[in-house]
Design a protein around this motif. Sequence first.
Motif, mmCIF file in Angstrom:
data_model
loop_
_atom_site.group_PDB
_atom_site.id
_atom_site.type_symbol
_atom_site.label_atom_id
_atom_site.label_comp_id
_atom_site.label_asym_id
_atom_site.label_seq_id
_atom_site.Cartn_x
_atom_site.Cartn_y
_atom_site.Cartn_z
ATOM 1 N N CYS A 21 3.183 -26.243 9.484
ATOM 2 C CA CYS A 21 2.113 -25.536 10.198
ATOM 3 C C CYS A 21 2.161 -25.832 11.690
ATOM 4 C CB CYS A 21 0.746 -25.914 9.630
ATOM 5 S SG CYS A 21 0.474 -25.273 7.974
ATOM 6 N N TYR A 22 2.418 -27.072 12.039
ATOM 7 C CA TYR A 22 2.466 -27.473 13.443
ATOM 8 C C TYR A 22 3.567 -26.730 14.189
ATOM 9 C CZ TYR A 22 3.068 -30.518 17.497
ATOM 10 O OH TYR A 22 3.200 -31.005 18.766
ATOM 11 N N LEU A 23 4.780 -26.737 13.659
ATOM 12 C CA LEU A 23 5.904 -26.106 14.360
ATOM 13 C C LEU A 23 5.791 -24.588 14.420
ATOM 14 C CD1 LEU A 23 8.962 -28.183 13.104
ATOM 15 C CD2 LEU A 23 7.915 -28.226 15.379
ATOM 16 N N LEU A 24 5.203 -23.992 13.400
ATOM 17 C CA LEU A 24 5.129 -22.532 13.333
ATOM 18 C C LEU A 24 3.780 -21.960 13.764
ATOM 19 C CD1 LEU A 24 7.018 -21.982 9.967
ATOM 20 C CD2 LEU A 24 7.922 -21.849 12.293
ATOM 21 N N ASP A 25 2.888 -22.812 14.277
ATOM 22 C CA ASP A 25 1.553 -22.370 14.700
ATOM 23 C C ASP A 25 0.823 -21.633 13.590
ATOM 24 O OD1 ASP A 25 1.508 -23.417 17.303
ATOM 25 O OD2 ASP A 25 2.657 -21.716 18.060
ATOM 26 N N LEU A 26 0.853 -22.186 12.391
ATOM 27 C CA LEU A 26 0.176 -21.583 11.251
ATOM 28 C C LEU A 26 -1.126 -22.313 10.960
ATOM 29 C CD1 LEU A 26 3.235 -21.203 8.859
ATOM 30 C CD2 LEU A 26 2.192 -19.434 10.265
ATOM 31 N N ASP A 27 -2.070 -21.586 10.432
ATOM 32 C CA ASP A 27 -3.346 -22.171 10.032
ATOM 33 C C ASP A 27 -3.240 -22.607 8.579
ATOM 34 O OD1 ASP A 27 -5.958 -22.826 9.396
ATOM 35 O OD2 ASP A 27 -6.796 -20.884 9.964
ATOM 36 N N PRO A 28 -3.317 -23.909 8.305
ATOM 37 C CA PRO A 28 -3.169 -24.372 6.920
ATOM 38 C C PRO A 28 -4.226 -23.804 5.971
ATOM 39 C CG PRO A 28 -3.762 -26.198 8.367
ATOM 40 C CD PRO A 28 -3.553 -24.997 9.233
ATOM 41 N N LYS A 29 -5.359 -23.396 6.494
ATOM 42 C CA LYS A 29 -6.405 -22.818 5.656
ATOM 43 C C LYS A 29 -5.975 -21.483 5.059
ATOM 44 C CE LYS A 29 -9.896 -25.049 8.413
ATOM 45 N NZ LYS A 29 -10.700 -24.886 9.603
ATOM 46 N N GLU A 30 -5.009 -20.835 5.696
ATOM 47 C CA GLU A 30 -4.531 -19.540 5.220
ATOM 48 C C GLU A 30 -3.530 -19.666 4.070
ATOM 49 O OE1 GLU A 30 -5.569 -16.431 6.238
ATOM 50 O OE2 GLU A 30 -7.106 -17.564 7.308
ATOM 51 N N PHE A 31 -3.025 -20.865 3.812
ATOM 52 C CA PHE A 31 -2.023 -21.036 2.767
ATOM 53 C C PHE A 31 -2.572 -20.772 1.374
ATOM 54 C CE2 PHE A 31 0.519 -22.770 6.053
ATOM 55 C CZ PHE A 31 1.822 -22.553 5.635
#
Length: 82
Positions: free
Chosen positions: A64-74
Amino acid sequence: MSVFVNNFKKKFNKMLSNENLNPARFAKVSNITMTAAYDYKYGRSVPSSANLYNILNAFPIYTCYLLDLDPKEFSKQIIFKE
């Protein structure tokens, strides 16, 4: 320097620091070339899809950190069984 390259460089260096690794050791652990690891460190390039896969496979906690993803969306991800 593109925004993505600059952001990846900063995040990659923070990851190296957090893991207490130099680029040579990181390359060995993540199965990428030493040249590639140094290129990422100094912002000369960003990973190919194959190298990104190797990095995230070796260090999945940084996905999530490297790809700028929101972990809540997983939780909304669709995963097909093969």
